[in-house]
Design an enzyme around this catalytic site. Sequence first.
Site, short mmCIF file in Angstrom:
data_model
loop_
_atom_site.label_atom_id
_atom_site.label_comp_id
_atom_site.label_asym_id
_atom_site.label_seq_id
_atom_site.Cartn_x
_atom_site.Cartn_y
_atom_site.Cartn_z
CD GLU A 182 -9.03 -4.51 -16.24
OE1 GLU A 182 -9.85 -5.06 -17.00
OE2 GLU A 182 -8.97 -4.72 -15.02
N GLY B 117 -12.12 -4.41 -8.95
CA GLY B 117 -11.56 -3.94 -7.69
C GLY B 117 -12.32 -4.67 -6.60
CD GLU B 118 -13.55 -6.52 -2.38
OE1 GLU B 118 -12.56 -7.11 -2.84
OE2 GLU B 118 -14.61 -7.11 -2.09
CB SER B 119 -18.41 -5.13 -5.72
OG SER B 119 -18.42 -6.24 -4.88
NE ARG C 157 -18.37 -9.45 -3.39
CZ ARG C 157 -17.80 -9.13 -2.23
NH1 ARG C 157 -18.48 -9.20 -1.12
NH2 ARG C 157 -16.54 -8.75 -2.19
CB CYS D 54 -13.97 -7.97 -12.27
SG CYS D 54 -13.56 -9.37 -11.25
CB ILE E 197 -8.56 -11.53 -10.47
CG1 ILE E 197 -7.51 -11.52 -11.58
CG2 ILE E 197 -7.91 -11.40 -9.10
CD1 ILE E 197 -6.77 -10.21 -11.71
NE ARG E 198 -11.40 -13.79 -3.57
CZ ARG E 198 -11.86 -13.16 -2.51
NH1 ARG E 198 -11.59 -11.90 -2.33
NH2 ARG E 198 -12.62 -13.79 -1.65
CG HIS F 133 -9.75 -8.06 -14.20
ND1 HIS F 133 -9.73 -6.85 -13.57
CD2 HIS F 133 -10.23 -8.94 -13.29
CE1 HIS F 133 -10.17 -6.97 -12.33
NE2 HIS F 133 -10.49 -8.24 -12.14
#
Length: 202
Positions: free
Chosen positions: A184, A55-57, A118, A87, A146-147, A182
């Site tokens: 999942e 997600g977004e850390s 990151r 991630c 993804i990033r 990821h």
Amino acid sequence: MRMIKVGVLSLQGAVPEHVLAIRNALKMRDQKGEALQIRDNEELADIDCLIIPGGESTTIAKLLKRFDMYAPIRELASAGVPIMGTCAGCILMAKEGDIDVKRTRTELLGLMDMRVSRNSFGRQKESFELFLDIEGLDDPFPAMFIRGPMIEDVWSGCRTLAEIDGTKVMVRQDNLLALSFHPELSRDARVHRMFLDMVTRT
Ligand code: GLN
């Protein structure tokens, strides 16, 4: 075999995908269990293992702080409860972050002996998938980036399980697992199965 309760930290990020992957991995192992969404410390107290999703850390960190969840998660880790960070979750597992982690004042959980940077793998438009050799799996795993963070360095008991061109993308330290990608998002639940193996063996 007893029933296992798999917690998925559900403050922000790829939660439903992990819940689904856990259900598939439970089926693969013919194991009784359930995936539970964890939003506070009370829910955290009743699980056998925990997944910290992508997600977004920065956002997940803010919410961890708001709900006072840092100390209880650290206690779980030191009690030997298996935790997998994917991630953004991988970033939070680390003891050290790069300049961007510092600039955003992201508080890390600081569980694993590794340094991450990151947003290193696959800019948003250039997310990519590749077949990755992972120690412990017989065939390559379709890994989606993804990033994701790069795991720049590991020390002490932190061991590399997968790398791309010399860059570490999956590491393990005792009961802790961290991945830049990821697992999942692919229909392949073997990484989740590997994680569940850690639960029943500890
Ligand atoms: N770039 C995100 C971060 O730094 C991680 C991306 C992801 O989890 N897919 O938190």
